[in-house]
Design a protein around this motif. Structure first.
Motif, PDB file in Angstrom:
ATOM      1  N   TYR A  99       0.839  -1.232  -0.049  1.00 33.37           N
ATOM      2  CA  TYR A  99       0.137  -0.144  -0.003  1.00 33.37           C
ATOM      3  C   TYR A  99       1.036   1.263   0.085  1.00 33.37           C
ATOM      4  O   TYR A  99       0.492   2.100  -0.670  1.00 33.37           O
ATOM      5  CB  TYR A  99      -0.911  -0.023   1.184  1.00 33.37           C
ATOM      6  CG  TYR A  99      -1.692   1.229   1.287  1.00 33.37           C
ATOM      7  CD1 TYR A  99      -2.991   1.317   0.843  1.00 33.37           C
ATOM      8  CD2 TYR A  99      -1.184   2.284   2.359  1.00 33.37           C
ATOM      9  CE1 TYR A  99      -3.571   2.502   0.943  1.00 33.37           C
ATOM     10  CE2 TYR A  99      -2.011   3.596   2.398  1.00 33.37           C
ATOM     11  CZ  TYR A  99      -3.146   3.445   1.850  1.00 33.37           C
ATOM     12  OH  TYR A  99      -3.993   4.533   2.012  1.00 33.37           O
TER      13      TYR A  99
ATOM     14  N   ASN B 296     -13.213   1.659  -4.420  1.00 31.33           N
ATOM     15  CA  ASN B 296     -12.541   0.197  -4.519  1.00 31.33           C
ATOM     16  C   ASN B 296     -13.199  -0.864  -4.997  1.00 31.33           C
ATOM     17  O   ASN B 296     -14.013  -1.409  -4.542  1.00 31.33           O
ATOM     18  CB  ASN B 296     -12.060  -0.146  -2.910  1.00 31.33           C
ATOM     19  CG  ASN B 296     -11.125  -1.279  -3.088  1.00 31.33           C
ATOM     20  OD1 ASN B 296     -11.170  -1.954  -3.592  1.00 31.33           O
ATOM     21  ND2 ASN B 296     -10.704  -1.404  -1.600  1.00 31.33           N
TER      22      ASN B 296
ATOM     23  N   GLN C 170      -8.040   2.795  -3.065  1.00 36.18           N
ATOM     24  CA  GLN C 170      -8.431   1.795  -2.076  1.00 36.18           C
ATOM     25  C   GLN C 170      -9.262   2.077  -1.086  1.00 36.18           C
ATOM     26  O   GLN C 170      -9.826   1.390  -0.329  1.00 36.18           O
ATOM     27  CB  GLN C 170      -6.964   1.320  -1.871  1.00 36.18           C
ATOM     28  CG  GLN C 170      -7.017   0.115  -0.487  1.00 36.18           C
ATOM     29  CD  GLN C 170      -5.927  -0.654  -0.255  1.00 36.18           C
ATOM     30  OE1 GLN C 170      -4.910  -0.801  -0.965  1.00 36.18           O
ATOM     31  NE2 GLN C 170      -5.433  -1.117   1.025  1.00 36.18           N
TER      32      GLN C 170
ATOM     33  N   VAL D 232      -6.145  -2.728  -3.224  1.00 32.69           N
ATOM     34  CA  VAL D 232      -6.021  -2.326  -4.660  1.00 32.69           C
ATOM     35  C   VAL D 232      -4.600  -2.423  -4.941  1.00 32.69           C
ATOM     36  O   VAL D 232      -3.838  -1.820  -4.296  1.00 32.69           O
ATOM     37  CB  VAL D 232      -6.634  -0.994  -5.112  1.00 32.69           C
ATOM     38  CG1 VAL D 232      -6.397  -0.837  -6.639  1.00 32.69           C
ATOM     39  CG2 VAL D 232      -8.151  -0.952  -4.712  1.00 32.69           C
TER      40      VAL D 232
END
Lengths: 257, 106
Positions: A31, A48, A42, A255
């Protein structure tokens, strides 16, 4: 009152030390390696795309299936309570089996034994969606694999695999994710390979995918033969990676680019 | 019913600009890819997305095979009156999905 103040002060010290620990932890999740646009994607639960699967998983959670005619909710109740922290522990040893299994296998065990329903297809959309829904309940919680001798053996096996060179390019996982993490592989930043966001919605896949799928991707990338479906190697690596990321907060469903 | 995620304000001031964000689960199969058996997988995309505010169209877009799976659309419109915004997706293989948003304009 003094006690309360003391407790508040202690809590403050605890939080501050936790923040320091996080600030000094050299480990970085995938991330943190993403650009701000993807991080925002995200973080926004209506942007998302993995949340579409979570929505489908929530429906499966409440659906009565099998000859037992039971839904997940009939036994487990509110997932926000019963499933909190569960995904942060897996892979783990679970009854009735005497060996570690991953979250997907655990869900399928529930289906075949308690719901008397056919198992969901491994890595199929239905199982990924239900896994994503269960994993969401642990969002923000630290990864915490249980202390267990059988799991420890598997983690050790995974650690060996992580360092073992394989494939035509003669690379190990560690060659990229330890020795060259943070540097570039073509245009992409090489992450430290902490599985904090699985199942992930990978934009390249245009779909939700498991850690196994990511591992297969890596194996093909290093021109090694991917292990066959359901091979013990995947589980061992997964167990090791979760142990390696112990204490890092889950940010699933993530994501990734 | 398709899975839809929509982000829209519940209230707005008259004349304000509001942003509507909509995400829908859809494979957006291009029609150019061969499947496991070597045959082309038939095209299956969302062809059109539209939004109406109390029946009046405020946004419309045509989609193409180049748009990724699970398309995300964001658009702006002016808040005019309280009522219902209807988002509608339609496409190949008889695909139709609708989502209604109630909005109060003051």
């Amino acid at each position: 009152m003094i006690r309360l103040r003391l407790a508040v002060a202690l809590a403050g010290v605890f939080c501050a030390s936790l923040a320091v620990a996080q600030a000094t932890d050299p480990r970085r999740s995938g991330y943190l390696e993403m650009g701000p646009a993807l991080q925002k994607m995200q973080d926004d639960d209506t942007a998302n795309p993995a949340m579409l699967f979570v929505q489908a998983g929530a429906a499966t959670w409440a659906e009565k299936v099998g000859t037992a005619g039971k839904s997940c909710a009939d036994c487990h109740g509110d997932a926000a309570v019963s499933m909190r922290g569960v995904a942060a522990r897996y892979p783990a040893v679970t009854p009735p089996l005497d060996r570690p299994v991953d979250l997907g296998r655990r869900i399928n065990l529930c289906r075949t034994t308690h719901q008397q329903a056919p198992a969901l297809e491994a890595e199929g959309n239905d199982l990924l969606a239900l896994s994503a829904f269960v994993t969401l309940q642990s969002r923000g919680l630290p990864i915490a694999p249980p202390e267990d001798s059988k799991l420890a053996a598997m983690q050790a096996q995974g650690a060996d695999l992580y360092k073992r060179r394989q494939g035509q390019l003669n690379l190990s996982c560690a060659s990229c994710h330890d020795d060259n993490a943070g540097r570039k592989l073509a245009g992409a930043t090489i992450p430290q390979a902490h599985p904090t966001g699985y199942p992930i919605y990978r934009l390249e896949w245009q779909a939700l995918g498991s850690l196994k799928r990511r591992l297969r991707n890596c194996l093909v990338g290093m021109r090694a033969e991917p292990w066959e479906e359901g091979a013990a190697e995947y589980l061992a690596l997964e167990a090791y990676l979760m142990d390696r990321a112990r204490g890092m907060p889950l940010d699933a469903p993530g994501v990734r680019p | 019913m398709a899975n839809v995620l929509v982000n829209a304000p519940k209230t707005a001031k008259k004349g304000d600009t509001v942003e509507i964000k909509a995400l829908i689960m859809h494979p957006m199969e291009t029609g150019f890819r061969p499947g496991a058996n070597g045959r082309i997988i038939p095209r299956n995309i969302v062809e059109e997305f539209s939004a109406t505010w109390n029946g009046r169209e405020v946004f419309r877009m045509k989609m193409s095979p180049a748009i990724a799976a699970n398309p995300f659309v964001s658009f702006f419109t002016a808040a005019t009156e309280s009522g219902t915004i209807v988002l509608r997706w339609s496409g190949d293989e008889g695909f139709v999905a609708e989502h209604r948003i109630a909005i109060t304009v003051t």
